[in-house]
Design a protein around this motif. Structure first.
Motif, PDB file in Angstrom:
ATOM      1  N   SER A  64      10.705  -7.407  -3.968  1.00  0.00           N
ATOM      2  CA  SER A  64       9.416  -7.733  -4.567  1.00  0.00           C
ATOM      3  C   SER A  64       8.308  -7.613  -3.537  1.00  0.00           C
ATOM      4  CB  SER A  64       9.433  -9.152  -5.155  1.00  0.00           C
ATOM      5  OG  SER A  64       8.282  -9.401  -5.921  1.00  0.00           O
ATOM      6  N   GLY A  65       7.124  -7.374  -4.028  1.00  0.00           N
ATOM      7  CA  GLY A  65       5.945  -7.257  -3.180  1.00  0.00           C
ATOM      8  C   GLY A  65       4.743  -6.997  -4.064  1.00  0.00           C
ATOM      9  N   MET A  66       3.562  -7.228  -3.540  1.00  0.00           N
ATOM     10  CA  MET A  66       2.329  -7.071  -4.314  1.00  0.00           C
ATOM     11  C   MET A  66       1.467  -5.987  -3.693  1.00  0.00           C
ATOM     12  SD  MET A  66       1.162  -8.496  -7.045  1.00  0.00           S
ATOM     13  CE  MET A  66      -0.355  -8.282  -8.006  1.00  0.00           C
ATOM     14  N   GLY A  67       0.737  -5.257  -4.517  1.00  0.00           N
ATOM     15  CA  GLY A  67      -0.156  -4.217  -4.012  1.00  0.00           C
ATOM     16  C   GLY A  67       0.620  -3.081  -3.369  1.00  0.00           C
ATOM     17  N   LYS A  68       0.128  -2.624  -2.218  1.00  0.00           N
ATOM     18  CA  LYS A  68       0.808  -1.522  -1.526  1.00  0.00           C
ATOM     19  C   LYS A  68       2.222  -1.940  -1.117  1.00  0.00           C
ATOM     20  CE  LYS A  68      -2.880   1.033  -1.675  1.00  0.00           C
ATOM     21  NZ  LYS A  68      -3.760   0.029  -2.370  1.00  0.00           N
ATOM     22  N   SER A  69       2.395  -3.194  -0.752  1.00  0.00           N
ATOM     23  CA  SER A  69       3.744  -3.671  -0.425  1.00  0.00           C
ATOM     24  C   SER A  69       4.655  -3.572  -1.635  1.00  0.00           C
ATOM     25  CB  SER A  69       3.695  -5.121   0.063  1.00  0.00           C
ATOM     26  OG  SER A  69       2.976  -5.225   1.272  1.00  0.00           O
ATOM     27  N   GLY A  70       4.087  -3.731  -2.826  1.00  0.00           N
ATOM     28  CA  GLY A  70       4.874  -3.583  -4.043  1.00  0.00           C
ATOM     29  C   GLY A  70       5.350  -2.161  -4.249  1.00  0.00           C
ATOM     30  N   HIS A  71       4.473  -1.194  -3.956  1.00  0.00           N
ATOM     31  CA  HIS A  71       4.882   0.211  -4.070  1.00  0.00           C
ATOM     32  C   HIS A  71       6.014   0.521  -3.091  1.00  0.00           C
ATOM     33  CE1 HIS A  71       1.701   1.058  -6.840  1.00  0.00           C
ATOM     34  NE2 HIS A  71       0.745   0.795  -5.973  1.00  0.00           N
ATOM     35  N   VAL A  72       5.892  -0.008  -1.871  1.00  0.00           N
ATOM     36  CA  VAL A  72       6.953   0.175  -0.882  1.00  0.00           C
ATOM     37  C   VAL A  72       8.238  -0.503  -1.363  1.00  0.00           C
ATOM     38  CG1 VAL A  72       7.687  -0.326   1.476  1.00  0.00           C
ATOM     39  CG2 VAL A  72       5.333   0.396   1.036  1.00  0.00           C
ATOM     40  N   ALA A  73       8.091  -1.693  -1.949  1.00  0.00           N
ATOM     41  CA  ALA A  73       9.259  -2.434  -2.430  1.00  0.00           C
ATOM     42  C   ALA A  73       9.999  -1.645  -3.511  1.00  0.00           C
ATOM     43  CB  ALA A  73       8.825  -3.796  -2.973  1.00  0.00           C
ATOM     44  N   ARG A  74       9.263  -0.984  -4.400  1.00  0.00           N
ATOM     45  CA  ARG A  74       9.901  -0.153  -5.428  1.00  0.00           C
ATOM     46  C   ARG A  74      10.733   0.946  -4.781  1.00  0.00           C
ATOM     47  NH1 ARG A  74       7.844  -0.617 -10.678  1.00  0.00           N
ATOM     48  NH2 ARG A  74       5.908  -1.825 -10.857  1.00  0.00           N
ATOM     49  N   LYS A  75      10.168   1.562  -3.749  1.00  0.00           N
ATOM     50  CA  LYS A  75      10.891   2.645  -3.071  1.00  0.00           C
ATOM     51  C   LYS A  75      12.150   2.108  -2.406  1.00  0.00           C
ATOM     52  CE  LYS A  75      11.904   5.590   0.401  1.00  0.00           C
ATOM     53  NZ  LYS A  75      12.940   5.339   1.418  1.00  0.00           N
ATOM     54  N   ILE A  76      12.053   0.965  -1.751  1.00  0.00           N
ATOM     55  CA  ILE A  76      13.216   0.393  -1.074  1.00  0.00           C
ATOM     56  C   ILE A  76      14.299   0.039  -2.085  1.00  0.00           C
ATOM     57  CG2 ILE A  76      14.036  -1.572   0.281  1.00  0.00           C
ATOM     58  CD1 ILE A  76      11.338  -1.559   1.730  1.00  0.00           C
ATOM     59  N   ALA A  77      13.905  -0.553  -3.216  1.00  0.00           N
ATOM     60  CA  ALA A  77      14.881  -0.898  -4.246  1.00  0.00           C
ATOM     61  C   ALA A  77      15.595   0.341  -4.755  1.00  0.00           C
ATOM     62  CB  ALA A  77      14.190  -1.622  -5.402  1.00  0.00           C
ATOM     63  N   HIS A  88      17.093  -3.987  -7.704  1.00  0.00           N
ATOM     64  CA  HIS A  88      15.977  -3.586  -8.549  1.00  0.00           C
ATOM     65  C   HIS A  88      14.718  -4.315  -8.120  1.00  0.00           C
ATOM     66  CE1 HIS A  88      17.492  -6.960 -11.245  1.00  0.00           C
ATOM     67  NE2 HIS A  88      16.229  -7.279 -11.122  1.00  0.00           N
ATOM     68  N   TYR A  89      13.592  -3.770  -8.541  1.00  0.00           N
ATOM     69  CA  TYR A  89      12.283  -4.298  -8.177  1.00  0.00           C
ATOM     70  C   TYR A  89      11.801  -5.256  -9.259  1.00  0.00           C
ATOM     71  CZ  TYR A  89       7.214  -4.497  -7.570  1.00  0.00           C
ATOM     72  OH  TYR A  89       5.927  -4.931  -7.433  1.00  0.00           O
ATOM     73  N   VAL A  90      11.233  -6.385  -8.842  1.00  0.00           N
ATOM     74  CA  VAL A  90      10.601  -7.323  -9.761  1.00  0.00           C
ATOM     75  C   VAL A  90       9.156  -7.519  -9.321  1.00  0.00           C
ATOM     76  CG1 VAL A  90      10.560  -9.681 -10.645  1.00  0.00           C
ATOM     77  CG2 VAL A  90      12.748  -8.505 -10.363  1.00  0.00           C
ATOM     78  N   HIS A  91       8.222  -7.233 -10.218  1.00  0.00           N
ATOM     79  CA  HIS A  91       6.803  -7.412  -9.912  1.00  0.00           C
ATOM     80  C   HIS A  91       6.502  -8.907  -9.880  1.00  0.00           C
ATOM     81  CE1 HIS A  91       2.451  -7.383 -10.355  1.00  0.00           C
ATOM     82  NE2 HIS A  91       2.458  -6.077 -10.095  1.00  0.00           N
ATOM     83  N   PRO A  92       5.879  -9.400  -8.808  1.00  0.00           N
ATOM     84  CA  PRO A  92       5.654 -10.843  -8.703  1.00  0.00           C
ATOM     85  C   PRO A  92       4.757 -11.392  -9.807  1.00  0.00           C
ATOM     86  CG  PRO A  92       4.497  -9.660  -6.958  1.00  0.00           C
ATOM     87  CD  PRO A  92       5.403  -8.675  -7.614  1.00  0.00           C
ATOM     88  N   GLY A  93       3.795 -10.591 -10.267  1.00  0.00           N
ATOM     89  CA  GLY A  93       2.936 -11.048 -11.353  1.00  0.00           C
ATOM     90  C   GLY A  93       3.704 -11.191 -12.653  1.00  0.00           C
TER      91      GLY A  93
END
Length: 341
Positions: A64-77, A88-93
């Motif tokens: 998980s991550g927000m903003g640009k960190s969220g985009h990176v988190a999706r890639k890592i997942a 899998h990625y979970v959006h914090p919002g």
């Protein structure tokens, strides 16, 4: 007719010459390179602790991550999931509006935030605490709220953002991606993740095709037309016809492949006494074979290395030498159906 002079070109930044582009690119890459070197040199036992925690996870790694960190988190997942670590990625919002149900006991949280102070991460962190989920944090600030909540803290190296204002995540995002890749690769090596396992998760496209093996597309032993050297030629031709491969193998008394009869062999021996011959009289010895564990692409290359191309390869045990019983047969049509051309 009166001609007027064209107006002078607008000297705004949008249309000004771009002599500085190369220097800007060099600055960005230099900052990234230096930051990655510092990140590498700063690795310690906490990295192995993070790998251990992810290996011990009975559920999934929730990134998980927000903003640009969220985009990176999706890639890592996505990288983790495609290399043998369920994730899998979970959006914090969205997590705050019901998606916390995706985080369960037995999972492991991997949370990214450069500042470590994103308010949106509060609910997913609190939920992880309630269900005793390990929290691996990646952040630049060791005294941040996220860092203090972490079970395992991976701190990014101090680095200047490449953005001229020093605000847009650039160098920090690069370090996050690299650290995520490092975790994924370490997990692959610890799990003994093989090419065969990789192919199972990447069946589509050229990547999946490149890892297809002969064993995946061959016909089994019950579909191998076979006669003995003493088989009368009319019977051998009948076997060829029923097999539908345009050939038949010739095996000795122990079932070991010693020859092949093809349509071409029959044409070369045409004559009034052809029906009186036996398989041994017209067969070609030392037929072409392929190992069962060879890549299908290797089989296609072997078929095409002669002119006219070979259409059939007998499939043999891996690592064997000398005459052996075939495990199956591979026809060019089998490869074409699998997408090889």
């Amino acid at each position: 007719m009166v001609h007027t002079a064209s107006p002078a070109p607008d000297a705004s930044p949008e249309t000004a010459p771009a002599e500085g582009d190369a220097s800007a690119a060099a600055r960005v890459l230099t900052l990234a390179s230096d930051a990655l070197a510092r990140l590498r040199d700063g690795l310690d036992g906490r990295f192995s602790e993070a790998v251990d925690a992810m290996l011990a996870t009975k559920g999934r790694v929730i990134v998980s991550g927000m903003g640009k960190s969220g985009h990176v988190a999706r890639k890592i997942a996505a990288t983790l999931a495609s290399t043998g670590t369920p994730a899998h990625y979970v959006h914090p919002g969205e997590a705050s509006h019901g998606d916390l149900g995706m985080v369960t006991r037995g999972d492991c949280l991997l949370v990214l935030s450069n500042s470590g102070e994103n308010q949106e991460l509060g609910d997913i962190i609190a939920h992880g605490r309630r269900i005793n989920t390990p929290l691996i944090a990646i952040t630049s600030r060791a005294e941040s709220t996220l860092a203090k909540a972490a079970t395992i803290l991976l701190t990014l190296a101090p680095a200047e953002e490449a953005c001229p204002m020093g605000m847009a995540p650039t160098t920090s995002s690069t370090m996050m991606i690299a650290l995520g890749d490092a975790l994924a690769v370490a997990l692959m090596e610890r799990r003994g993740f093989t090419k065969d396992k990789y192919r199972e998760l990447h069946p589509g496209g050229r990547l999946g095709q490149a890892l297809v093996r002969v064993s995946d597309v061959m016909r089994g032993p019950d579909q191998v037309p076979m006669v003995t050297p003493d088989t009368p030629l009319p019977d051998a031709v009948s076997k060829m016809t029923k097999g539908g491969l345009g050939c038949t193998g010739v095996a000795d008394a122990d079932g070991r492949l010693v020859g092949i009869i093809t349509d071409g062999d029959l044409r070369r021996h045409l004559g009034p006494d052809l029906v009186n011959k036996a398989a041994r009289d017209v067969m070609t010895t030392m037929p072409r074979t392929i190992a069962v564990d060879a890549l299908a692409a290797e089989a296609m290359a072997q078929m095409n290395e002669v002119s006219p191309p070979v259409t059939v390869l007998f499939v043999m045990p891996a690592g064997g030498t000398g005459p052996q019983a075939p495990l199956g047969v591979l026809h060019m049509h089998d490869l074409l159906r699998a997408g090889f051309a």
